[in-house]
Design an enzyme around this catalytic site. Structure first.
Site, PDB file in Angstrom:
ATOM      1  N   SER A  48       0.825  -1.205   0.000  1.00 43.10           N
ATOM      2  CA  SER A  48       0.000   0.000   0.000  1.00 43.10           C
ATOM      3  C   SER A  48       0.867   1.266   0.000  1.00 43.10           C
ATOM      4  CB  SER A  48      -0.940  -0.037   1.216  1.00 43.10           C
ATOM      5  OG  SER A  48      -1.927   0.937   1.104  1.00 43.10           O
ATOM      6  N   ALA A  71      -2.600   8.039  -2.543  1.00 40.62           N
ATOM      7  CA  ALA A  71      -3.165   7.178  -1.502  1.00 40.62           C
ATOM      8  C   ALA A  71      -3.585   5.848  -2.100  1.00 40.62           C
ATOM      9  CB  ALA A  71      -4.368   7.863  -0.836  1.00 40.62           C
ATOM     10  N   ASP A  72      -3.563   4.824  -1.254  1.00 37.19           N
ATOM     11  CA  ASP A  72      -4.015   3.513  -1.666  1.00 37.19           C
ATOM     12  C   ASP A  72      -4.651   2.814  -0.468  1.00 37.19           C
ATOM     13  OD1 ASP A  72      -3.997   1.396  -3.833  1.00 37.19           O
ATOM     14  OD2 ASP A  72      -3.171   0.314  -2.107  1.00 37.19           O
ATOM     15  N   THR A  73      -5.829   2.252  -0.682  1.00 37.46           N
ATOM     16  CA  THR A  73      -6.555   1.552   0.378  1.00 37.46           C
ATOM     17  C   THR A  73      -6.677   0.083   0.029  1.00 37.46           C
ATOM     18  OG1 THR A  73      -7.842   3.549   0.878  1.00 37.46           O
ATOM     19  CG2 THR A  73      -8.721   1.453   1.690  1.00 37.46           C
TER      20      THR A  73
END
EC number: 3.6.1.9
Length: 192
Positions: A48, A71-73
């Site tokens: 992530s 961003a990364d979820t």
């Protein structure tokens, strides 16, 4: 903010846009399109973090601005990294796996300062507890189409809200951006 002091969100996620705007942050959007494949031996958090960093740096290379937020979820359940489902059957599989158990939602973010070539990266984890789900609940939710572009095949702020028994940690993190942490880091870095 204008000119070279601009903040740019390197994401097309409407949820991230809404969250950042709700904090009163002025920003532009320039989505970066990078491959989202885990590397061999990469931990969920490292995966992530790498994606968040790559998104911020890729956007900075292609547009004007000073501060770039990537961003990364991801959802992690029993060691499996759950990104967006491949199809409806995959969404059903993910929701069945999440049914009645706790899992982690990790959102990593990177703030890249193009003027200084500096990078701040962090990952925030929230523990989410799902109630046991009935097959008809899962089928009805998947039929809405909502799960198809969501990590772990659900949106806590949408049609899956009734599936979440409780959370331990940041709600905005589960939505897609740990807002408290991002805004504080933007302030510390001088972007706000």
């Amino acid at each position: 903010m204008g000119g070279s002091g601009r903040i740019v969100l390197a994401s097309a996620s409407p949820r991230r846009l809404e969250l950042l705007a709700s904090a009163g942050v002025e920003f532009d959007v320039f989505a970066s399109d990078i491959p989202e494949e885990a590397m061999a031996g990469e931990s969920p958090e490292d995966f992530s973090l790498r994606l968040a960093r790559d998104k911020a740096v890729a956007a900075a290379a292609r547009t004007e601005g000073r501060w770039f937020i990537g961003a990364d979820t991801i959802v992690v359940c029993d060691g499996e990294i759950m990104g967006k489902p491949a199809d409806e059957a995959d969404a059903v599989r993910m929701l069945r796996k999440l049914s009645g158990v706790a899992h982690a939602v990790i959102t990593a973010y990177a703030i890249y300062d193009k003027a200084r070539d500096g990078l701040l990266c962090k990952a925030v984890a929230t523990k989410v507890f799902f109630k046991p789900l009935r097959d008809e609940e899962i089928a009805a939710y998947v039929a809405t189409g909502c799960p198809m572009d969501k990590a772990g095949a659900y949106a806590i702020q949408g049609g899956a809200a009734h599936m979440v028994a409780r959370i331990d940690g940041s709600y905005t993190n589960v939505v897609g951006l740990p807002l408290c942490e991002v805004v504080e880091d933007l302030r510390k870095l001088g972007a706000l």
